[in-house]
Scaffold this motif. Structure first.
Motif, short mmCIF file in Angstrom:
data_model
loop_
_atom_site.label_atom_id
_atom_site.label_comp_id
_atom_site.label_asym_id
_atom_site.label_seq_id
_atom_site.Cartn_x
_atom_site.Cartn_y
_atom_site.Cartn_z
N TRP A 117 -24.62 38.59 -24.56
CA TRP A 117 -24.67 39.81 -23.74
C TRP A 117 -24.10 40.99 -24.51
N GLU A 118 -22.99 40.79 -25.21
CA GLU A 118 -22.34 41.88 -25.93
C GLU A 118 -23.22 42.37 -27.09
N TRP B 35 -26.08 44.35 -25.70
CA TRP B 35 -25.63 45.68 -25.27
C TRP B 35 -25.48 46.61 -26.47
N SER C 206 -30.00 39.01 -20.25
CA SER C 206 -29.40 40.01 -21.13
C SER C 206 -30.46 40.95 -21.69
N THR D 56 -30.38 44.91 -20.62
CA THR D 56 -30.11 45.92 -21.65
C THR D 56 -31.35 46.76 -21.95
#
Ligand SMILES: NC(=O)c1ccc[n+]([C@@H]2O[C@H](COP(=O)([O-])OP(=O)(O)OC[C@H]3O[C@@H](n4cnc5c(N)ncnc54)[C@H](O)[C@@H]3O)[C@@H](O)[C@H]2O)c1
Length: 267
Positions: free
Chosen positions: A104-105, A108, A155, A159
């Motif tokens: 997820w990070e 992003w 994700s 995003t």
């Protein structure tokens, strides 16, 4: 139209970014391409006649350095293409919130913040440019998953929606400054990202070639259009979603149920 212009494209070691670079070069533009993969970007640049830079778009200092180097090589940037992107499946959990925090990070940073970082470097200079007409073009390569959903990747879906949101916001806030923003939302395109996926060969949802996406961008730039839909049918799906959200969710749930996870792209 782009002859002599300075173009910079991220994630252009292959796929859609490379196809765009080739089209700009065919038009006589000076093109700087970057990628996180040094070997790939240097090989591609040598093959197509671009200059190559290594840039991890998740790092603001890398983006700022890429823009500075591209401008030193080719002059002030006329068109910036925020193309690098990644996708991850909903694993290890295997449900909507099942992706790891790391995936997820990364999504992003790479799919959203990269455009924020690039905008931060470019917008002040573009606003001050003395030239008449267009001061700069900012292209966000989002996805149809930014308007609809990519089943089996929360994700990517989330995003890419944010990528579309930021592109819209930039277009609104800088329309009066002469900055043009274009947001590309393709369905499947034949690149590394979709390798291993069963190809849709016919119909309005069929897999496109990367060069088709580049052609769509050029058509949209000629008309100063914000939303670039290489698969025009996405406009119908998007309008149907706006007209009836519950029907949209039902349709996508049916798609998820009927779709083998093995058929999702190589996210
Ligand atoms: N292929 C499709 O079906 C499809 C559909 C819609 C949208 N897109 C979007 O198109 C864009 C280009 O993807 P593609 O299909 O050409 O796939 P691709 O995998 O061929 O290209 C993506 C490139 O981004 C690079 N990259 C990955 N992480 C990076 C990082 N942190 N910094 C810099 N570069 C990085 C990769 O090395 C690769 O060369 C992506 O934003 C993708 O989400 C692709």
């Amino acid at each position: 139209m782009y002859s002599g212009q300075s173009i910079a494209i991220t994630g252009a070691g292959g796929g859609i970014g490379r196809a765009m670079a080739e089209k700009f070069i065919a038009e006589g533009a000076k093109v700087a391409i970057s990628d996180i993969n040094q070997e790939l970007v240097e090989k591609t640049a040598a093959e197509i006649g671009a200059s190559a830079f290594v840039c991890d778009v998740a790092r603001e200092e890398d983006i700022a350095a890429f823009i500075k180097a591209a401008e030193a090589a080719n002059g002030p940037i006329d068109v910036f293409v925020s193309n690098a992107g990644v996708g991850f499946p909903d694993e290890p959990g295997g449900h909507a919130a099942g992706g790891s925090n790391e995936s997820w990070e990364l999504s992003w940073q790479i799919n959203v913040m990269s455009s924020v970082y690039a905008g931060r470097s470019l917008i002040p200079g573009w606003k001050k440019r003395g030239q008449e007409g267009v001061k700069g073009r900012f292209v966000v390569v989002a996805s149809a998953a930014g308007l609809l959903a990519q089943v089996y990747s929360g994700s990517y879906t989330t995003t890419k929606h944010a990528a579309v949101g930021f592109a819209e916001y930039m277009a609104i806030m800088h329309k009066n400054d002469g900055i043009k923003v274009h947001c590309i939302c393709p369905q499947y395109v034949k690149t590394n990202m979709t390798k291993g996926m069963a190809e849709i060969k016919e119909g309005p949802d069929k897999h496109l070639e990367p060069s088709d996406v580049a052609d769509s961008l050029f058509a949209a730039m000629a008309k100063d259009e914000f939303l670039v839909l290489p698969h025009p049918v996405i406009k119908d799906y998007f309008q149907a979603k706006a007209a009836d959200h519950d029907q949209y969710i039902g349709g996508m749930a049916y798609r998820a149920k009927s779709m083998d996870k093995g058929h999702i792209p190589n996210l």
